[in-house]
Write an enzyme that holds these catalytic residues in place. Structure first.
Site, PDB file in Angstrom:
ATOM      1  N   SER A  53       0.831  -1.198   0.000  1.00  0.00           N
ATOM      2  CA  SER A  53       0.000   0.000   0.000  1.00  0.00           C
ATOM      3  C   SER A  53       0.875   1.262   0.000  1.00  0.00           C
ATOM      4  O   SER A  53       1.724   1.412  -0.868  1.00  0.00           O
ATOM      5  CB  SER A  53      -0.948  -0.041   1.215  1.00  0.00           C
ATOM      6  OG  SER A  53      -1.884   0.992   1.171  1.00  0.00           O
ATOM      7  N   MET A  54       0.687   2.151   0.961  1.00  0.00           N
ATOM      8  CA  MET A  54       1.448   3.413   0.976  1.00  0.00           C
ATOM      9  C   MET A  54       2.928   3.188   1.242  1.00  0.00           C
ATOM     10  O   MET A  54       3.752   4.057   0.985  1.00  0.00           O
ATOM     11  CB  MET A  54       0.866   4.355   2.026  1.00  0.00           C
ATOM     12  CG  MET A  54      -0.539   4.832   1.717  1.00  0.00           C
ATOM     13  SD  MET A  54      -0.668   5.793   0.187  1.00  0.00           S
ATOM     14  CE  MET A  54       0.094   7.323   0.692  1.00  0.00           C
TER      15      MET A  54
END
Length: 877
Positions: free
Chosen positions: A125-126
């Site tokens: 993800s991030m």
């Protein structure tokens, strides 16, 4: 836990670095005498550093299989489960900490025999975006990373752009990767998206920007990854066993035997990733497979002259070579197709250049041309591309208790390729496209004409029926998208009725003329009927998937139009209308949509764009989305109607909640009559404003906004209680006065008293209606600022002040505005000279909000604040 330098630990008190281990491996590495290959795992939004276990555990099993000739040391960063997808203020801090971690990790290997000079990174993800952001740091050396694998990382844009720090961070990272693409060629990047089951990050956002690293970056969807062939949700992509196995196999194939580290050759890295994540030939990876091989063994040689051939084997102790002479087939056929149901990694198909002998002692291994599918491995070859081959040879090794089948056929491409035009968007599933395939072959390609946009979505139904009831191998259906690696594969029994969803993650690029295909790996002597229909539900799903993040803008825009309508009715009738009635009257899409659409259209012309840029106006969000192929026709109208519906039902919910709260207030607390204070600003209120402003400046702006919101909510509940009480008292008093004073009181005094009571009550009701609308607007401001409040509360033990704070200045202005508004009524506003302006301003603000707020949600509170500021001025002037 890895001990960090004191300076680093003091600068980043909330972050930590860990080394993963288990069993004897963990005990042996407690002293950090590491000899493996370093891999750093970066968790994503609210992610745990313990998620590295999925990779670390399987990598350890794989290392045990090779007796620890090679092994990996998996490190993980603890980001304290920060909400970086919603609050971007800590992204830069995380990036700098990761840089420090890489330096610490490499120091652990400093005096080792095969000391690494770089670290491989896996980011979920991030975490993947933070890894890419490392290259934007001024003092970062790009050679410190040679491999980056991201899992469900939104590379293109944030899912919810709730603050400016988030959007600025994205802009800086993507611009750097595009401008410095030539400098990043030594870094190999793989982005794996989760597919349609990932409801948090749509796969289109996970595709790396097109202009960057075209030869050293790869983007795939998990449904297209060999041996996985499945969509994953946002979290399960971290622990999906099939994807983890593919990743670990790739890691071990990337090792250079000389350096005992990940290879420095970018071409080898890309070939390994393509082998495991794009097209798997059902062979163990070899960097340079031998061009020719000897066909040895006391096998029987059998010549097959038929154009179609099937062979089943079970527990056969004798090996065989089947040879197919190509000379007789080249004139009649264009392609040859072979499939093998034995899913081992041995070579099985060869090309022979010796045309004078019935035996072929030296041949080219064509097994590398094969492709692995869920139930079979297949080879499709264009005969024209192999002019030097005289024979194709298929090897059938001795089998011990194994049963499998081999099929081969020669065919003309035209006879196996059929075109199926997709149904129109506005057919609403009432019409369909059909095609009937009377299968005498093993492969059909159905080209889906005019299927190239993300707003298109279809249901494909495949019905297979066979003449005989004998047991048949399953059919494999693959929806192949040629311009991106987002294929989906379905295995179906024969006969069966199968439903396939056909929709895209990214639209067709402008210079690409290829057509999506439905590949049917069929059973012979079966009939296949393919029916295609437009799916309205799937189209709405695509709209939500691509634009759900913009819905708050449309909801607030509707409420703002209603707010302006209430001010207008206050001017014309002297009364404030109900929220729901005014929403139906004023929230019309034709008031806001045409202007935005005209601007987007005109921005296609250079002269208008030059004028627009000369005025220093930002680009309209719809134009940006259109350039990214993420904008649908009529999508803004659909979102506006969605926004109207949400605004209406949120208003109903709000009114119902206020009634419940006021009833509860009456039950628990003895009601007191609110004293009307003619002064809007008193020393006490001024002290309250200053206190909240100070609180906002020293702690968190969203916290001050939340406190003033609660105060406003309590005030409105009290007003609701007071108005209910007053209406009951007024009706009771009027009836009592009628009985008592029927004979004594004259008609003039009765009329005066009645008029005074009704006027006071009407004024109170009008004020309450206006307060409810303002509170409704303010609720959305609180919701949009909530992530920074949650982030601040979570990190309160480390720092009392949120830095940076995305809503500090806005919070101070809002505190001042709402302190005045909560103590005002409609009587002060009616006589204001600015009321006409305040009533007209919400419409242009709604237009501006839709134009500039869809990709920048943090701008929405600014538009609302400006409108409320005019309301405050109306109370004063």
């Amino acid at each position: 836990k890895i001990k960090l330098p004191k300076k680093t630990a003091r600068r980043y008190p909330t972050y930590e670095l860990y080394l993963y281990g288990e069993g004897n491996y963990a005990k042996e590495n407690k002293n950090l005498l590491l000899t493996g290959i370093p891999v750093l795992f970066l968790p994503g939004n609210a992610g745990s550093y313990k998620q590295v276990r999925s990779l670390g555990s399987i990598a350890l099993r794989k290392a045990e299989d090779v007796d620890f000739k090679y092994h990996f040391n998996f490190f993980s960063v603890n980001f304290n489960e920060e909400l970086v997808a919603l609050y971007g203020g800590s992204l830069q801090r995380q990036t700098k900490f990761v840089h420090e971690c890489i330096k610490v990790i490499l120091k652990l290997y400093r005096d080792r025999e095969f000391a690494p000079s770089s670290v491989a990174i896996v980011g979920h993800s991030m975490g993947g975006l933070v890894a890419r952001a490392l290259l934007t740091l001024k003092n970062f050396k790009p050679e410190l990373i040679n491999l980056l694998i991201t899992q469900a990382t939104p590379h293109v844009a944030p899912v919810m752009p709730l603050d400016q720090y988030l959007t600025n961070f994205y802009t800086a990272v993507n611009n750097h990767w595009i401008l410095k693409a030539q400098d990043l060629r030594n870094l190999t990047t793989l982005s794996v998206a989760g597919g349609f089951r990932d409801y948090q990050v749509r796969s289109g956002l996970a595709f790396l920007p097109r202009l960057s690293q075209h030869d050293s970056a790869l983007s795939v969807v998990s449904s297209a990854v060999p041996r996985a062939w499945a969509s994953t949700d946002h979290l399960s992509i971290v622990w999906c066993k099939e994807l983890i196995l593919a990743t670990i196999r790739a890691f071990f194939d990337l090792i250079d035997e000389n350096t005992r580290q990940i290879t420095e050759d970018p071409k080898k890295r890309m070939s390994v990733l393509n082998h495991h994540f794009v097209r798997h030939p059902a062979k163990i990876f070899e960097e340079n497979p031998e061009a020719s091989t000897e066909l040895t063994g006391a096998f029987m040689w059998i010549t097959v002259k038929a154009s179609k051939w099937t062979y089943s084997v079970y527990n056969d102790s004798d090996g065989k070579y089947f040879t197919f002479p190509l000379a007789s087939h080249r004139k009649s056929y264009s392609h040859v197709y072979c499939e093998n149901s034995m899913l081992d990694t041995r070579s099985w198909i060869y090309g022979c250049m010796n045309s004078n002998s019935s035996r072929c002692l030296e041949a080219t291994d064509l097994s590398w041309r094969a492709e692995l599918l869920p139930t079979t491995k297949v080879v499709i070859m264009k005969l024209q591309d192999y002019p030097s081959l005289s024979h194709i040879v298929i090897q059938v090794p001795p089998t011990a208790g194994n049963k499998y089948t081999l099929d081969c056929e020669f065919f003309k491409e035209d006879s196996r390729t059929v075109q199926l035009p997709v149904t129109h968007l506005f057919s609403f599933g009432l019409s369909s496209s059909k095609i009937l395939l009377n299968s005498t072959g093993l492969l059909y390609n159905v080209q889906l004409q005019h299927f190239n946009q993300i707003y298109q979505a279809f249901k494909i139904y495949i019905e297979s029926c066979c003449q005989s009831l004998k047991e048949r191998k399953p059919s494999v259906y693959r929806l192949h998208i040629p311009w991106s690696h987002e294929d989906s594969i379905i295995v179906a029994k024969v006969p069966s009725f199968t439903e396939i969803s056909a929709k895209l993650h990214i639209a067709q690029p402008q210079n690409d003329n290829r057509v999506p295909e439905l590949n049917i790996y069929s059973s012979s002597d079966c009939q296949y009927e393919v029916i295609l229909k437009t799916s309205l539900i799937q189209i709405l799903g695509q709209i939500i998937r691509f634009h759900a993040g913009a819905l708050p803008v449309y909801v607030v825009s509707n409420i703002l139009l209603t707010y302006g309508g209430q001010l207008s009715t206050l001017i014309s009738t002297g009364q404030c209308s109900d929220f729901s009635i005014e929403l139906v009257r004023t929230a019309k899409p034709y008031k806001v949509e045409p202007l935005t659409s005209i601007v987007v259209f005109l921005q296609g012309f250079n002269w208008f764009r030059e004028i627009w840029e000369s005025l220093s106006l930002p680009e309209v969000d719809a134009a940006v989305l259109s350039s990214q192929d993420a904008w649908f026709p009529l999508v803004s109208l659909i979102l506006f109607l969605f926004g109207t519906g949400i605004a209406y039902w949120s208003g109903v919910f709000f009114s119902t909640s206020l009634r419940l709260f006021s009833s509860l207030w009456l039950t628990l607390i003895r009601p007191t009559v609110l004293q009307k204070d003619n002064k809007l600003i008193t020393p006490r209120r001024l002290c309250g404003v200053l206190s909240l402003a100070l609180l906002s400046w020293t702690t968190c702006g969203a916290f001050a906004v939340f406190i003033i919101y609660l105060q406003y909510l309590v005030k409105v509940i009290k007003l609701h209680v007071n108005d209910s009480d007053c209406s009951k008292e007024t009706s009771w008093n009027s009836s009592t006065q009628r009985v008592k004073n029927q004979s004594s009181m004259d008609s003039t005094s009765k009329a005066t008293q009645s008029l005074f009571n009704s006027t006071t009550l009407a004024e109170a009701v009008n004020s309450l209606k206006m307060h409810v609308t303002i509170l409704n607007l303010f609720t959305w401001i609180v919701l949009l600022n909530l992530p920074s409040l949650i982030y601040w509360l979570k990190n309160l033990r480390y720092n009392v002040r949120l830095d940076p704070d995305p809503c500090r200045s806005t919070a101070i202005i809002l505190v001042c505005i709402l302190e005045v508004l909560m103590n005002s009524g409609t009587s002060e506003v009616k006589s204001s000279k600015l009321l006409k302006i305040a009533a007209k301003v919400p419409l242009p603000l709604s237009v501006a909000m839709l134009a500039f707020g869809q990709m920048h949600l943090y701008k929405v509170p600014h538009f609302v604040t400006f409108s409320l500021l005019l309301h405050v001025l109306c109370c004063i002037v």
